[in-house]
Design a protein around this motif. Structure first.
Motif, PDB file in Angstrom:
ATOM      1  N   LYS A 364      20.677   2.969  11.495  1.00 53.16           N
ATOM      2  CA  LYS A 364      20.563   3.235  10.057  1.00 53.16           C
ATOM      3  C   LYS A 364      20.298   1.956   9.286  1.00 53.16           C
ATOM      4  O   LYS A 364      19.506   1.937   8.322  1.00 53.16           O
ATOM      5  CB  LYS A 364      21.850   3.902   9.565  1.00 53.16           C
ATOM      6  CG  LYS A 364      21.766   4.419   8.138  1.00 53.16           C
ATOM      7  CD  LYS A 364      22.997   5.226   7.785  1.00 53.16           C
ATOM      8  CE  LYS A 364      22.859   5.815   6.379  1.00 53.16           C
ATOM      9  NZ  LYS A 364      24.049   6.636   6.005  1.00 53.16           N
ATOM     10  N   GLN A 365      20.947   0.848   9.710  1.00 48.64           N
ATOM     11  CA  GLN A 365      20.723  -0.431   9.049  1.00 48.64           C
ATOM     12  C   GLN A 365      19.274  -0.885   9.197  1.00 48.64           C
ATOM     13  O   GLN A 365      18.750  -1.618   8.343  1.00 48.64           O
ATOM     14  CB  GLN A 365      21.663  -1.502   9.619  1.00 48.64           C
ATOM     15  CG  GLN A 365      23.105  -1.338   9.175  1.00 48.64           C
ATOM     16  CD  GLN A 365      24.003  -2.431   9.757  1.00 48.64           C
ATOM     17  OE1 GLN A 365      23.614  -3.149  10.672  1.00 48.64           O
ATOM     18  NE2 GLN A 365      25.198  -2.551   9.195  1.00 48.64           N
ATOM     19  N   LYS A 366      18.619  -0.449  10.262  1.00 48.31           N
ATOM     20  CA  LYS A 366      17.229  -0.832  10.503  1.00 48.31           C
ATOM     21  C   LYS A 366      16.252   0.176   9.891  1.00 48.31           C
ATOM     22  O   LYS A 366      15.042   0.072  10.075  1.00 48.31           O
ATOM     23  CB  LYS A 366      16.974  -0.942  12.005  1.00 48.31           C
ATOM     24  CG  LYS A 366      17.772  -2.050  12.662  1.00 48.31           C
ATOM     25  CD  LYS A 366      17.531  -2.074  14.173  1.00 48.31           C
ATOM     26  CE  LYS A 366      18.355  -3.169  14.844  1.00 48.31           C
ATOM     27  NZ  LYS A 366      18.146  -3.181  16.312  1.00 48.31           N
ATOM     28  N   GLY A 367      16.827   1.164   9.187  1.00 44.32           N
ATOM     29  CA  GLY A 367      15.965   2.120   8.509  1.00 44.32           C
ATOM     30  C   GLY A 367      15.666   3.369   9.281  1.00 44.32           C
ATOM     31  O   GLY A 367      14.826   4.174   8.854  1.00 44.32           O
ATOM     32  N   PHE A 368      16.331   3.570  10.417  1.00 40.98           N
ATOM     33  CA  PHE A 368      16.111   4.774  11.225  1.00 40.98           C
ATOM     34  C   PHE A 368      17.337   5.680  11.116  1.00 40.98           C
ATOM     35  O   PHE A 368      18.476   5.220  11.219  1.00 40.98           O
ATOM     36  CB  PHE A 368      15.874   4.432  12.688  1.00 40.98           C
ATOM     37  CG  PHE A 368      14.693   3.534  12.919  1.00 40.98           C
ATOM     38  CD1 PHE A 368      13.400   4.037  12.862  1.00 40.98           C
ATOM     39  CD2 PHE A 368      14.877   2.180  13.186  1.00 40.98           C
ATOM     40  CE1 PHE A 368      12.313   3.211  13.081  1.00 40.98           C
ATOM     41  CE2 PHE A 368      13.785   1.350  13.395  1.00 40.98           C
ATOM     42  CZ  PHE A 368      12.504   1.862  13.342  1.00 40.98           C
ATOM     43  N   THR A 369      17.121   6.964  10.907  1.00 44.15           N
ATOM     44  CA  THR A 369      18.210   7.925  10.816  1.00 44.15           C
ATOM     45  C   THR A 369      18.208   8.827  12.048  1.00 44.15           C
ATOM     46  O   THR A 369      17.176   9.421  12.375  1.00 44.15           O
ATOM     47  CB  THR A 369      18.084   8.788   9.555  1.00 44.15           C
ATOM     48  OG1 THR A 369      18.145   7.940   8.399  1.00 44.15           O
ATOM     49  CG2 THR A 369      19.206   9.815   9.470  1.00 44.15           C
TER      50      THR A 369
END
Length: 497
Positions: A364-369
């Motif tokens: 999530k921190q890298k923009g992936f959910t």
């Protein structure tokens, strides 16, 4: 002079007692008796890998002694003829072994007596067959002493005290009997292994049955006390009247502390599983014992490690150990590193779920959910979280304590080793074959035939050799007619560990 008297006279004149090991496995009992000075003449073992291990370690690989034998079709006359041991009645002085408890289960006391009196009547009864053959061997070879080993449950197997029933039958054959429960940790073994031991001595020896004095002290966890209570339930309140049951020798805190897992394993080469996995050194496939691994150079060794490296006749190979191999468990190495000493599967499962949450948060921190229930989520979960029901297998996993003896090694080590996860979180793995052998007190020069899984099974099934050695010394005292207070070199050695 009859045959029994001749055997007694021969041994008391200084000859080595001759041993037959039934249901021998790789030879835990055999090794203990060998260490005390018995002559190992033969063994009967059904498993081909275990039979090869026994023949290699005790008979130099002689093909006649490395053959797997089925006791139900190998009769005493066949055995002595194949091995050229001479007349049956004079071939052995001692029989040791542990018929699988299923051989006695639910047969019942009257039926056991009937089997003994009319062996043909129950030839096809699988519950009775192994017991019948064991009795056949005792009848044929007329040993001066018999040692039987089995799980504590034989004292209360469906409400049946099998050990007491064995004693009844053997006493009708001319033996004095006694049985008890002994824990290997009290005898220098770095493992809290509780087993029933039964000793039978020919009446002509003029000796009562006794069991070896402990050499070490340990506080057993509640599970062991609970298991002992269940096993002794039939005897509670009537121990004094129980048929041939003897209280185990007393253990006190004045004895040296039991050998710990770390004292047993600290000098073996470290195996850093995560590092070897990342480098490609650790791969899927059969684990063979064809590459030696050198011992690390250490300034000091525990007394136990020194014993395992210097056991007479089974000294450590100069080039190192060849069976220091582990299971390929790539999903779980990181999880093993997180476990605390004593953690079992419920704790491991919770750690794994936390690791899954951390991984998802990192994405999530890298923009992936990663949405729960999605195919990607399920793939990620399967790569981190073990699939076992947390309510069904609470004892399936356990991380060892470094400062305590290990818990009991079982035969299912041949299928998985999660019950013995290494105490060192840096190594983060289950124990190796050689480490399992160390925890059973097999010396480093003892060789296990087959690949990793058969070797684990042989080790888990074995009687710890140090436990066997203590029993062998006690039986030797009776055979020789020596007073019990005479010097016991093996006990002195064990107490020094």
């Amino acid at each position: 002079m009859d045959g029994i008297a001749q055997k007694i006279a021969r041994i008391r004149a200084g000859a080595k007692p001759r041993v037959l090991d039934l249901f021998a496995g790789c030879g835990g009992l055999s090794l203990g008796f060998h260490a005390v000075g018995y002559a190992l003449r033969a063994a009967v073992e059904f498993d081909p890998d275990a039979a090869r291990s026994h023949g290699l370690n005790f008979h130099g690989g002689d093909s006649r002694h490395s053959v797997a034998r089925d006791i139900t079709v190998t009769h005493p006359e066949d055995l002595t003829a194949e091995l050229e041991l001479g007349p049956v009645a004079d071939a052995f002085d001692v029989i040791v072994g542990g018929p699988p408890c299923q051989a006695f289960a639910r047969v019942g006391r009257p039926k056991l007596r009937e089997i003994d009196a009319h062996p043909q009547a129950f030839r096809h009864d699988p519950r009775a067959r192994l017991y019948q053959e064991y009795l056949r061997y005792v009848d044929a070879f007329q040993p001066l002493a018999v040692l039987v080993e089995n799980v504590p449950d034989v004292l209360n197997h469906g409400g049946q005290n099998i050990a007491g029933e064995i004693c009844e039958v053997l006493e009708q054959k001319g033996y004095v009997c006694g049985y008890t429960l002994l824990n290997a940790a009290f005898y220098g073994v770095p493992q809290m292994r509780e087993r029933m031991f039964l000793i039978a001595l020919r009446r002509e020896l003029g000796r009562k049955v006794s069991f070896p004095e402990p050499t070490h002290w340990a506080v057993l966890p509640p599970g062991y006390e609970g298991s002992r209570s269940v096993a002794l339930k039939l005897l509670n309140g009537q121990v004094g009247d129980a048929h041939d049951y003897l209280e185990p020798p007393a253990v006190t805190p004045d004895f040296p502390a039991a050998v710990t897992a770390e004292q047993a394993l600290h000098d073996l080469p470290p195996i850093f599983a995560r590092r070897q996995l990342a480098s490609g050194e650790l791969k899927r496939g059969a684990r063979r014992f064809d590459e030696p691994v050198a011992y690390p150079k250490l300034r000091t060794l525990s007394a136990y490690a020194r014993l395992m490296r210097s056991w007479p006749g089974f000294e450590a190979p100069a080039e190192g150990v060849r069976d220091h191999v582990i299971r390929y468990l790539p999903r779980d190495y990181e999880l093993f590193a997180r476990l605390n000493p004593g953690d079992q599967y419920p704790e491991a499962y919770r750690h794994a779920l936390a690791m899954l949450d951390e991984r998802i948060a990192g994405f999530k921190q890298k923009g992936f959910t990663v949405r729960k229930g999605s195919a990607e989520y399920e793939r990620l979960r399967a790569s981190i979280v073990p699939p076992y029901d947390v309510n069904k297998f609470p004892n399936k996993w356990r991380k060892m304590w470094r400062d305590q003896p290990a818990r009991t090694l079982m035969a299912h080590l041949g299928k998985d080793s999660y019950s013995h996860i290494h105490y060192d979180s840096e190594q983060a793995r289950t124990i190796s074959v050689r480490e399992a052998a160390r925890l059973q007190s097999f010396p480093d020069g003892f060789v296990f035939c087959g690949t990793m899984n058969p070797a684990f099974r042989q080790i888990g099934n074995a009687v710890p050799p140090l436990m066997a050695r203590a029993l062998a010394e006690t039986i030797m005292t009776a055979l020789r007619g020596i007073e019990a207070q005479d010097d016991h070199v093996g006990h002195r050695t064990a107490a020094a560990i």
